[in-house]
Scaffold this motif. Structure first.
Motif, PDB file in Angstrom:
ATOM      1  N   ALA A  47       0.821  -1.200   0.000  1.00 18.51           N
ATOM      2  CA  ALA A  47       0.000   0.000   0.000  1.00 18.51           C
ATOM      3  C   ALA A  47       0.861   1.259   0.000  1.00 18.51           C
ATOM      4  CB  ALA A  47      -0.951   0.004   1.189  1.00 18.51           C
ATOM      5  N   VAL A  48       1.958   1.249   0.761  1.00 19.09           N
ATOM      6  CA  VAL A  48       2.811   2.436   0.794  1.00 19.09           C
ATOM      7  C   VAL A  48       3.593   2.601  -0.503  1.00 19.09           C
ATOM      8  CG1 VAL A  48       3.003   2.478   3.309  1.00 19.09           C
ATOM      9  CG2 VAL A  48       4.752   1.299   1.967  1.00 19.09           C
ATOM     10  N   CYS A  49       3.541   1.606  -1.389  1.00 22.87           N
ATOM     11  CA  CYS A  49       4.166   1.698  -2.718  1.00 22.87           C
ATOM     12  C   CYS A  49       3.152   2.113  -3.773  1.00 22.87           C
ATOM     13  CB  CYS A  49       4.790   0.362  -3.103  1.00 22.87           C
ATOM     14  SG  CYS A  49       6.186  -0.079  -2.071  1.00 22.87           S
ATOM     15  N   GLY A  50       1.917   2.371  -3.372  1.00 23.04           N
ATOM     16  CA  GLY A  50       0.888   2.797  -4.299  1.00 23.04           C
ATOM     17  C   GLY A  50       0.115   1.660  -4.944  1.00 23.04           C
ATOM     18  N   GLN A  51       0.332   0.433  -4.506  1.00 24.02           N
ATOM     19  CA  GLN A  51      -0.372  -0.725  -5.056  1.00 24.02           C
ATOM     20  C   GLN A  51      -1.533  -1.100  -4.124  1.00 24.02           C
ATOM     21  OE1 GLN A  51       2.504  -3.790  -5.804  1.00 24.02           O
ATOM     22  NE2 GLN A  51       3.750  -2.474  -7.083  1.00 24.02           N
ATOM     23  N   TYR A  52      -2.517  -0.225  -4.074  1.00 26.86           N
ATOM     24  CA  TYR A  52      -3.591  -0.327  -3.097  1.00 26.86           C
ATOM     25  C   TYR A  52      -4.429  -1.593  -3.264  1.00 26.86           C
ATOM     26  CZ  TYR A  52      -2.343   4.548  -3.625  1.00 26.86           C
ATOM     27  OH  TYR A  52      -1.648   5.709  -3.776  1.00 26.86           O
ATOM     28  N   ALA A  53      -4.840  -1.881  -4.471  1.00 32.75           N
ATOM     29  CA  ALA A  53      -5.706  -3.038  -4.705  1.00 32.75           C
ATOM     30  C   ALA A  53      -4.993  -4.333  -4.331  1.00 32.75           C
ATOM     31  CB  ALA A  53      -6.172  -3.076  -6.156  1.00 32.75           C
TER      32      ALA A  53
ATOM     33  N   ILE B 180      -2.805   0.013   5.205  1.00 31.51           N
ATOM     34  CA  ILE B 180      -3.339  -0.427   3.910  1.00 31.51           C
ATOM     35  C   ILE B 180      -4.652   0.282   3.617  1.00 31.51           C
ATOM     36  CG2 ILE B 180      -4.381  -2.397   2.696  1.00 31.51           C
ATOM     37  CD1 ILE B 180      -2.207  -4.140   4.129  1.00 31.51           C
ATOM     38  N   ARG B 181      -5.529   0.296   4.583  1.00 28.94           N
ATOM     39  CA  ARG B 181      -6.833   0.934   4.375  1.00 28.94           C
ATOM     40  C   ARG B 181      -6.700   2.451   4.258  1.00 28.94           C
ATOM     41  NH1 ARG B 181     -10.980  -3.191   7.234  1.00 28.94           N
ATOM     42  NH2 ARG B 181      -9.829  -5.041   6.584  1.00 28.94           N
ATOM     43  N   PHE B 182      -5.835   3.029   5.075  1.00 27.86           N
ATOM     44  CA  PHE B 182      -5.633   4.479   4.984  1.00 27.86           C
ATOM     45  C   PHE B 182      -5.116   4.848   3.603  1.00 27.86           C
ATOM     46  CE2 PHE B 182      -3.695   8.543   5.213  1.00 27.86           C
ATOM     47  CZ  PHE B 182      -4.419   9.250   6.152  1.00 27.86           C
ATOM     48  N   MET B 183      -4.067   4.175   3.140  1.00 29.82           N
ATOM     49  CA  MET B 183      -3.474   4.516   1.844  1.00 29.82           C
ATOM     50  C   MET B 183      -4.473   4.333   0.709  1.00 29.82           C
ATOM     51  SD  MET B 183      -0.530   5.636   2.490  1.00 29.82           S
ATOM     52  CE  MET B 183       0.322   5.676   4.050  1.00 29.82           C
ATOM     53  N   GLY B 184      -5.388   3.382   0.850  1.00 32.31           N
ATOM     54  CA  GLY B 184      -6.413   3.168  -0.165  1.00 32.31           C
ATOM     55  C   GLY B 184      -7.595   4.113  -0.047  1.00 32.31           C
TER      56      GLY B 184
ATOM     57  N   ILE C 291       6.830   6.225   2.259  1.00 28.02           N
ATOM     58  CA  ILE C 291       5.603   6.224   1.463  1.00 28.02           C
ATOM     59  C   ILE C 291       5.951   6.744   0.072  1.00 28.02           C
ATOM     60  CG2 ILE C 291       3.283   7.193   1.246  1.00 28.02           C
ATOM     61  CD1 ILE C 291       3.276   7.400   4.352  1.00 28.02           C
ATOM     62  N   ARG C 292       5.689   5.929  -0.925  1.00 27.73           N
ATOM     63  CA  ARG C 292       6.126   6.241  -2.296  1.00 27.73           C
ATOM     64  C   ARG C 292       5.395   7.424  -2.917  1.00 27.73           C
ATOM     65  NH1 ARG C 292       6.339   2.137  -7.440  1.00 27.73           N
ATOM     66  NH2 ARG C 292       7.263   3.624  -8.854  1.00 27.73           N
TER      67      ARG C 292
ATOM     68  N   PRO D 204       3.661  10.829  -3.204  1.00 26.37           N
ATOM     69  CA  PRO D 204       3.612  12.079  -2.431  1.00 26.37           C
ATOM     70  C   PRO D 204       2.202  12.418  -1.944  1.00 26.37           C
ATOM     71  CG  PRO D 204       4.877  12.399  -4.445  1.00 26.37           C
ATOM     72  CD  PRO D 204       4.253  11.036  -4.538  1.00 26.37           C
ATOM     73  N   GLU D 205       1.187  12.124  -2.756  1.00 21.69           N
ATOM     74  CA  GLU D 205      -0.183  12.466  -2.346  1.00 21.69           C
ATOM     75  C   GLU D 205      -0.652  11.603  -1.176  1.00 21.69           C
ATOM     76  OE1 GLU D 205      -0.306   9.832  -6.035  1.00 21.69           O
ATOM     77  OE2 GLU D 205       0.775  11.631  -5.451  1.00 21.69           O
ATOM     78  N   ASP D 206      -0.176  10.376  -1.067  1.00 17.79           N
ATOM     79  CA  ASP D 206      -0.524   9.539   0.079  1.00 17.79           C
ATOM     80  C   ASP D 206       0.114  10.092   1.344  1.00 17.79           C
ATOM     81  OD1 ASP D 206      -1.947   7.864  -1.599  1.00 17.79           O
ATOM     82  OD2 ASP D 206      -0.346   6.369  -1.746  1.00 17.79           O
ATOM     83  N   TRP D 207       1.404  10.421   1.240  1.00 20.98           N
ATOM     84  CA  TRP D 207       2.110  11.012   2.371  1.00 20.98           C
ATOM     85  C   TRP D 207       1.423  12.310   2.794  1.00 20.98           C
ATOM     86  CZ3 TRP D 207       4.498  15.617   3.421  1.00 20.98           C
ATOM     87  CH2 TRP D 207       5.306  15.653   4.561  1.00 20.98           C
ATOM     88  N   GLN D 208       1.015  13.104   1.807  1.00 20.01           N
ATOM     89  CA  GLN D 208       0.371  14.387   2.089  1.00 20.01           C
ATOM     90  C   GLN D 208      -0.942  14.187   2.841  1.00 20.01           C
ATOM     91  OE1 GLN D 208       1.930  17.373   1.126  1.00 20.01           O
ATOM     92  NE2 GLN D 208       0.438  18.283   2.514  1.00 20.01           N
ATOM     93  N   ARG D 209      -1.689  13.130   2.499  1.00 21.96           N
ATOM     94  CA  ARG D 209      -2.949  12.882   3.203  1.00 21.96           C
ATOM     95  C   ARG D 209      -2.709  12.521   4.670  1.00 21.96           C
ATOM     96  NH1 ARG D 209      -5.646   8.598   1.553  1.00 21.96           N
ATOM     97  NH2 ARG D 209      -4.055   7.780   0.176  1.00 21.96           N
ATOM     98  N   VAL D 210      -1.651  11.742   4.932  1.00 17.75           N
ATOM     99  CA  VAL D 210      -1.302  11.435   6.331  1.00 17.75           C
ATOM    100  C   VAL D 210      -0.947  12.740   7.036  1.00 17.75           C
ATOM    101  CG1 VAL D 210       0.209  10.177   7.900  1.00 17.75           C
ATOM    102  CG2 VAL D 210      -0.462   9.115   5.739  1.00 17.75           C
ATOM    103  N   ARG D 211      -0.076  13.530   6.415  1.00 16.50           N
ATOM    104  CA  ARG D 211       0.368  14.800   6.988  1.00 16.50           C
ATOM    105  C   ARG D 211      -0.805  15.751   7.220  1.00 16.50           C
ATOM    106  NH1 ARG D 211       1.054  19.910   5.638  1.00 16.50           N
ATOM    107  NH2 ARG D 211       2.838  21.069   6.356  1.00 16.50           N
TER     108      ARG D 211
END
Length: 138
Positions: free
Chosen positions: A1-7, A34-38, A110-111, A113-120
């Motif tokens: 998930a942290v690599c952007g492979q959510y599914a 996993i759920r957060f990143m997705g 976290i690969r 940037p938009e996923d990292w930004q959502r956590v931030r």
């Protein structure tokens, strides 16, 4: 998930839940990220409730609650995360809110940037000091 492979991450994680053994808190902790990143913030909160106070879990839960619109719950969970982490902190840096936040945002590369930004953004919305922190800032 942290690599952007959510599914794919979700598929593997869901399969693990179907195995005959009861998932451990550590397994649930993986489901949190996993759920957060997705983008499944409600699922991340449910997984966090099952995982307990392991490592980063309350921090991600605070961010997820913020994204769900529960500002008070997010702030409360963030403060709980800071308190829990302070008690377990090891290292030469003091366990300030800023240092704990930086640790949380840099502990996993976290690969996307938009996923990292959502956590931030969720942490910031809950009240965490995020000034000066950037994606892949080691």
């Amino acid at each position: 998930a942290v690599c952007g492979q959510y599914a794919r991450a979700r598929e593997i994680a869901e399969h693990a839940l179907e195995l005959p053994l009861a998932p451990s808190p550590l397994q649930w902790a993986y489901h949190v990220s996993i759920r957060f990143m997705g983008g499944d913030y409600a699922g991340a909160v449910r997984a966090a409730n099952a995982a307990g106070d392991l490592s980063y879990v309350p921090g991600y839960k605070a961010s997820a609650l913020y994204h769900l619109g529960d500002r008070a719950g997010a702030a409360s969970e963030l403060n709980r995360f800071f308190d829990i982490t302070r008690k377990k902190w090891v290292g030469s840096e003091p366990p300030t809110d800023a240092n704990i936040t930086r640790w949380l945002l840099t502990m996993v590369p976290i690969r996307q940037p938009e996923d990292w930004q959502r956590v931030r953004d969720g942490l910031a919305g809950a009240g965490a000091p995020v000034e000066g922190l950037a994606h892949h800032q080691w």
